[in-house]
Design a protein around this motif. Structure first.
Motif, PDB file in Angstrom:
ATOM      1  N   ARG A 171     -17.886  16.446 -29.783  1.00  0.00           N
ATOM      2  CA  ARG A 171     -18.765  18.067 -28.800  1.00  0.00           C
ATOM      3  C   ARG A 171     -17.768  18.405 -27.777  1.00  0.00           C
ATOM      4  O   ARG A 171     -18.317  19.203 -27.374  1.00  0.00           O
ATOM      5  N   TYR A 186     -17.716   8.463 -18.424  1.00  0.00           N
ATOM      6  CA  TYR A 186     -18.270   9.762 -18.460  1.00  0.00           C
ATOM      7  C   TYR A 186     -19.358  10.548 -17.771  1.00  0.00           C
ATOM      8  O   TYR A 186     -19.259  10.035 -16.624  1.00  0.00           O
ATOM      9  N   TRP A 194     -28.557  17.782 -21.103  1.00  0.00           N
ATOM     10  CA  TRP A 194     -29.025  16.779 -22.044  1.00  0.00           C
ATOM     11  C   TRP A 194     -28.206  15.635 -22.555  1.00  0.00           C
ATOM     12  O   TRP A 194     -28.472  14.562 -22.125  1.00  0.00           O
ATOM     13  N   GLU A 195     -26.412  16.361 -22.847  1.00  0.00           N
ATOM     14  CA  GLU A 195     -25.756  15.790 -23.205  1.00  0.00           C
ATOM     15  C   GLU A 195     -25.318  15.015 -22.360  1.00  0.00           C
ATOM     16  O   GLU A 195     -25.008  13.466 -22.909  1.00  0.00           O
ATOM     17  N   ASP A 196     -24.975  15.581 -21.616  1.00  0.00           N
ATOM     18  CA  ASP A 196     -24.419  14.159 -20.145  1.00  0.00           C
ATOM     19  C   ASP A 196     -25.140  12.658 -20.713  1.00  0.00           C
ATOM     20  O   ASP A 196     -25.059  11.883 -20.062  1.00  0.00           O
ATOM     21  N   ARG A 197     -26.054  13.438 -19.732  1.00  0.00           N
ATOM     22  CA  ARG A 197     -27.697  12.785 -19.602  1.00  0.00           C
ATOM     23  C   ARG A 197     -27.909  11.456 -21.572  1.00  0.00           C
ATOM     24  O   ARG A 197     -27.795   9.842 -21.192  1.00  0.00           O
ATOM     25  N   PHE A 198     -27.601  11.744 -22.035  1.00  0.00           N
ATOM     26  CA  PHE A 198     -27.489  11.346 -23.516  1.00  0.00           C
ATOM     27  C   PHE A 198     -26.168  10.953 -23.528  1.00  0.00           C
ATOM     28  O   PHE A 198     -26.755   9.255 -23.881  1.00  0.00           O
ATOM     29  N   TYR A 199     -25.133  10.298 -23.009  1.00  0.00           N
ATOM     30  CA  TYR A 199     -23.984   9.742 -23.168  1.00  0.00           C
ATOM     31  C   TYR A 199     -23.976   8.539 -22.466  1.00  0.00           C
ATOM     32  O   TYR A 199     -23.466   7.404 -23.030  1.00  0.00           O
ATOM     33  N   LEU A 201     -26.649   7.363 -21.446  1.00  0.00           N
ATOM     34  CA  LEU A 201     -28.175   6.573 -22.186  1.00  0.00           C
ATOM     35  C   LEU A 201     -27.673   5.680 -22.940  1.00  0.00           C
ATOM     36  O   LEU A 201     -29.282   4.317 -23.513  1.00  0.00           O
ATOM     37  N   LEU A 202     -27.279   6.851 -23.792  1.00  0.00           N
ATOM     38  CA  LEU A 202     -26.896   6.224 -25.375  1.00  0.00           C
ATOM     39  C   LEU A 202     -25.867   5.061 -25.059  1.00  0.00           C
ATOM     40  O   LEU A 202     -26.050   3.940 -25.492  1.00  0.00           O
ATOM     41  N   CYS A 205     -28.453   2.466 -23.335  1.00  0.00           N
ATOM     42  CA  CYS A 205     -28.989   1.491 -24.514  1.00  0.00           C
ATOM     43  C   CYS A 205     -28.383   0.500 -25.686  1.00  0.00           C
ATOM     44  O   CYS A 205     -29.366  -0.661 -25.907  1.00  0.00           O
ATOM     45  N   GLY A 270     -28.255   8.131 -15.475  1.00  0.00           N
ATOM     46  CA  GLY A 270     -28.949   9.026 -16.730  1.00  0.00           C
ATOM     47  C   GLY A 270     -30.239   9.830 -16.348  1.00  0.00           C
ATOM     48  O   GLY A 270     -30.040  10.740 -16.989  1.00  0.00           O
TER      49      GLY A 270
END
Length: 364
Positions: A171, A186, A194-199, A201-202, A205, A270
């Protein structure tokens, strides 16, 4: 001129004003100690696995040995690659501008951190599922869980971990130099996209999900072994499952204690973008705890064997002067006896024999 600056150098300019620093001598000492102990522990575990695989080639143990080998080899390469890069960074006085002009080293370091962090957690959960199936459904495990299927699962787990690690690169999101300037991961500083948060949290999780699966499967396996223990006392004499139960407890405790702080910290970052000096120190402490999990993995899965438990039992009995369990009651393998009793209880032939016993008694 300013717009052409690489992402790694841009991140370094932001981190130059940070107050999060580490003592060079102490940090180098910790890195070398972690790397050396991890390599020695996993190398010893590999030797023990090879000897065990030469001695036991049954289907019931082949899947466990393959998964354990994958876990130990992953931990070994994780210590070799990540440890070597960390020692190089400390030896270079954390001068990222000098040796990371194109941000290649930081990207490689970040990819390795994510891959060698998630892959052992995934393999631990797969091993827990495999053990749960082997204990609760031994007939299905012996017929369906072949070495080919286990190798396919190992390949899928590694490919999935590689995909997660390569997501930012695919990406065009560069891995960032962290506030301590000692490792890459990260983006954890001023997280707004939002994409930085997504990585973040992914990653957290997936790691917490792997721990939850391991905890659940190991709990089911432990309860099943305790139930089989009482059944074996009635059918085949005493059968003590100290080896398996202690391994299960150690696996759950070590994994949860070592990985939960780092995963929860990443999830908190995140969700909440605010950062502080304490947060940076917390990340370093949690990272070192996660590193200890890869050091303790071979000792928990491989080295905590029945022979060690027997010696501990002898020492404990000698110190306490109490007769707890007769050593001659230990069979060749407590796991093998558990599977045998469980298979007998699931077999339709045994149920028929049990049903015929009252008929024969009434006929007499």
């Amino acid at each position: 001129m300013n717009s052409s600056k690489s992402p790694g150098l841009a991140g370094f300019e932001i981190l130059k004003n940070t107050t999060c620093h580490t003592e060079k001598k102490i940090s180098v000492f910790f890195s070398i100690i972690f790397m050396t102990v991890g390599i020695l522990s996993n190398s010893l575990a590999i030797v023990i696995l090879l000897k065990a695989y030469q001695r036991f080639r049954q289907k019931s143990k082949a899947s466990f040995l393959l998964l354990a080998s994958g876990l130990v080899v992953t931990d070994l390469f994780g210590h070799l690659i990540n440890g070597a890069i960390a020692v190089f960074v400390y030896a270079s006085d954390k001068d990222w501008i000098r040796f990371n002009q194109s941000n290649i080293l930081c990207s490689v370091f970040g990819i390795c951190m994510v891959f060698f962090g998630l892959c052992p957690l995934f393999l631990g959960s797969v091993m827990a599922v495999e053990r749960c199936i082997g204990v609760t459904k031994p007939i299905f495990h012996s017929t369906k869980m072949t070495s080919k299927h286990v190798k396919m699962m190992l390949t899928m787990v590694c490919l999935f971990a590689v995909l997660i690690a390569l997501l930012p690169v695919l990406r065009f999101r560069a891995y960032q130099i962290q506030a301590s300037r000692t490792w890459c991961f990260y983006k954890t500083e001023h997280v707004e996209d939002w994409e930085d948060r997504f990585y973040l949290l992914l990653f957290s999780c997936l790691g917490l999900l792997a721990l939850a699966i391991s905890f659940l499967c190991n709990a089911v396996t432990g309860i099943t072994l305790l139930r089989v223990k009482f059944k074996s006392q009635q059918r085949q004499g005493r059968s003590h499952h100290f080896e398996m139960i202690i391994q299960l407890l150690a696996i759950m405790c070590v994994s949860c204690i070592c990985w939960s702080p780092f995963l929860l910290t990443m999830a908190r970052i995140g969700i909440n973008e605010s950062r502080s000096k304490e947060t940076c120190e917390t990340i370093l402490f949690a990272l070192r705890m996660a590193t200890w999990n890869q050091i303790l993995d071979p000792w928990v899965y491989i080295l905590l064997r029945k022979a060690v438990l027997k010696n501990l039992y002898k020492i404990t009995r000698g110190c306490c002067g109490m007769h707890i369990v007769n050593l001659h009651m230990w069979e060749l393998s407590s796991i093998k006896n558990s599977l045998k009793v469980a298979a007998i209880s699931e077999s339709p032939v045994s149920s028929k024999q049990i049903n015929l016993q009252p008929l024969s008694s009434t006929g007499q």
